[in-house]
Design a protein around this motif. Structure first.
Motif, PDB file in Angstrom:
ATOM      1  N   MET A 174      30.269  28.658  60.898  1.00 39.13           N
ATOM      2  CA  MET A 174      31.210  29.764  61.118  1.00 39.13           C
ATOM      3  C   MET A 174      30.616  30.834  62.022  1.00 39.13           C
ATOM      4  O   MET A 174      31.332  31.404  62.845  1.00 39.13           O
ATOM      5  CB  MET A 174      31.674  30.352  59.784  1.00 39.13           C
ATOM      6  CG  MET A 174      32.707  29.457  59.139  1.00 39.13           C
ATOM      7  SD  MET A 174      33.552  30.146  57.720  1.00 39.13           S
ATOM      8  CE  MET A 174      34.169  31.696  58.269  1.00 39.13           C
ATOM      9  N   THR A 178      36.906  34.450  58.931  1.00 36.45           N
ATOM     10  CA  THR A 178      36.993  33.970  57.549  1.00 36.45           C
ATOM     11  C   THR A 178      38.451  33.866  57.117  1.00 36.45           C
ATOM     12  O   THR A 178      38.852  32.879  56.489  1.00 36.45           O
ATOM     13  CB  THR A 178      36.205  34.901  56.599  1.00 36.45           C
ATOM     14  OG1 THR A 178      34.840  34.906  57.010  1.00 36.45           O
ATOM     15  CG2 THR A 178      36.302  34.444  55.155  1.00 36.45           C
ATOM     16  N   ILE A 185      40.076  30.871  59.009  1.00 38.67           N
ATOM     17  CA  ILE A 185      39.611  29.604  58.445  1.00 38.67           C
ATOM     18  C   ILE A 185      40.306  29.352  57.105  1.00 38.67           C
ATOM     19  O   ILE A 185      40.714  28.220  56.811  1.00 38.67           O
ATOM     20  CB  ILE A 185      38.076  29.580  58.283  1.00 38.67           C
ATOM     21  CG1 ILE A 185      37.381  29.682  59.646  1.00 38.67           C
ATOM     22  CG2 ILE A 185      37.616  28.354  57.499  1.00 38.67           C
ATOM     23  CD1 ILE A 185      37.608  28.520  60.580  1.00 38.67           C
ATOM     24  N   GLN A 192      42.466  26.162  56.287  1.00 35.29           N
ATOM     25  CA  GLN A 192      42.107  25.329  55.141  1.00 35.29           C
ATOM     26  C   GLN A 192      43.318  25.163  54.221  1.00 35.29           C
ATOM     27  O   GLN A 192      43.600  24.059  53.751  1.00 35.29           O
ATOM     28  CB  GLN A 192      40.933  25.951  54.395  1.00 35.29           C
ATOM     29  CG  GLN A 192      40.387  25.071  53.293  1.00 35.29           C
ATOM     30  CD  GLN A 192      39.165  25.673  52.631  1.00 35.29           C
ATOM     31  OE1 GLN A 192      38.925  26.878  52.699  1.00 35.29           O
ATOM     32  NE2 GLN A 192      38.384  24.832  51.973  1.00 35.29           N
ATOM     33  N   ARG A 252      35.841  23.267  54.638  1.00 31.91           N
ATOM     34  CA  ARG A 252      34.765  24.253  54.660  1.00 31.91           C
ATOM     35  C   ARG A 252      33.739  23.822  53.625  1.00 31.91           C
ATOM     36  O   ARG A 252      34.116  23.461  52.509  1.00 31.91           O
ATOM     37  CB  ARG A 252      35.370  25.601  54.278  1.00 31.91           C
ATOM     38  CG  ARG A 252      34.638  26.767  54.728  1.00 31.91           C
ATOM     39  CD  ARG A 252      35.297  28.085  54.553  1.00 31.91           C
ATOM     40  NE  ARG A 252      36.383  28.261  53.617  1.00 31.91           N
ATOM     41  CZ  ARG A 252      36.994  29.410  53.417  1.00 31.91           C
ATOM     42  NH1 ARG A 252      36.627  30.464  54.100  1.00 31.91           N
ATOM     43  NH2 ARG A 252      37.964  29.518  52.558  1.00 31.91           N
ATOM     44  N   VAL A 254      32.470  24.334  59.172  1.00 32.24           N
ATOM     45  CA  VAL A 254      33.898  24.054  59.208  1.00 32.24           C
ATOM     46  C   VAL A 254      34.099  22.795  60.061  1.00 32.24           C
ATOM     47  O   VAL A 254      33.452  22.632  61.094  1.00 32.24           O
ATOM     48  CB  VAL A 254      34.665  25.240  59.840  1.00 32.24           C
ATOM     49  CG1 VAL A 254      36.147  24.960  59.901  1.00 32.24           C
ATOM     50  CG2 VAL A 254      34.387  26.523  59.085  1.00 32.24           C
TER      51      VAL A 254
END
Length: 166
Positions: A74, A89, A92, A96, A103, A115
């Protein structure tokens, strides 16, 4: 460095004149920023429609797609995209939640997180890549004159053959 020649089909933009105060390098940078902005505007709706992600999330997917079998840390993704890690964050987490990335903690580094693309993301990107590439070529063709298109052809081989201004 020589000045970037203007062409009759290059749209008016703040840096379109080669006779201003800016040196050629800054003039070229302004043209590149304007072209990038035009492409991003065109891509936003196509990305939302085809992948159902935001433009910033799409950039993360593109970065991961450069080497789809490898995970990226990341911190490296944030560095390459010029984004704060806190913002990344959140992006992601959204990806996700959509099932597009995984992750996991980095072995031996309790703070490190890697990731990776999921099969779902690989499939979506593969399916949408033709439309996305066409969108980029068409946006650039509308923005650039013949000289700029010629230079872009070195980076995008199919650009010259397929993209013509309207």
């Amino acid at each position: 460095m020589a000045a970037i020649p203007d062409s009759p089909d290059t749209p008016d933009c703040p840096s379109a004149s080669g006779n201003g105060l800016l040196p050629a390098e800054l003039h070229a940078w302004m043209l590149m920023l304007a072209a990038t902005g035009a492409v991003e505007q065109e891509l936003r709706s196509v990305v939302k429609e085809r992948l159902d992600v935001s433009h910033d999330e799409f950039l993360v997917l593109c970065l991961l797609a450069a080497d789809p079998r490898e995970a990226q840390r990341m911190t490296r993704i944030a560095e390459l995209l010029g984004r704060p890690k806190t913002r990344l964050t959140y992006q992601i987490a959204c990806l996700q939640h959509a099932g597009l990335v995984t992750r996991k903690s980095v072995c031996g580094d309790k703070r490190g997180v890697e990731v990776a693309l999921t099969e779902k993301a690989r499939g979506l990107l593969k399916e949408a890549s033709g439309v996305l590439a066409e969108t980029v070529k068409e946006a650039l063709a509308r923005f650039m004159g013949p000289t700029q298109r010629e230079a872009m052809c070195a980076l995008m081989p199919d650009f010259a053959a397929e993209a013509t201004p309207e």
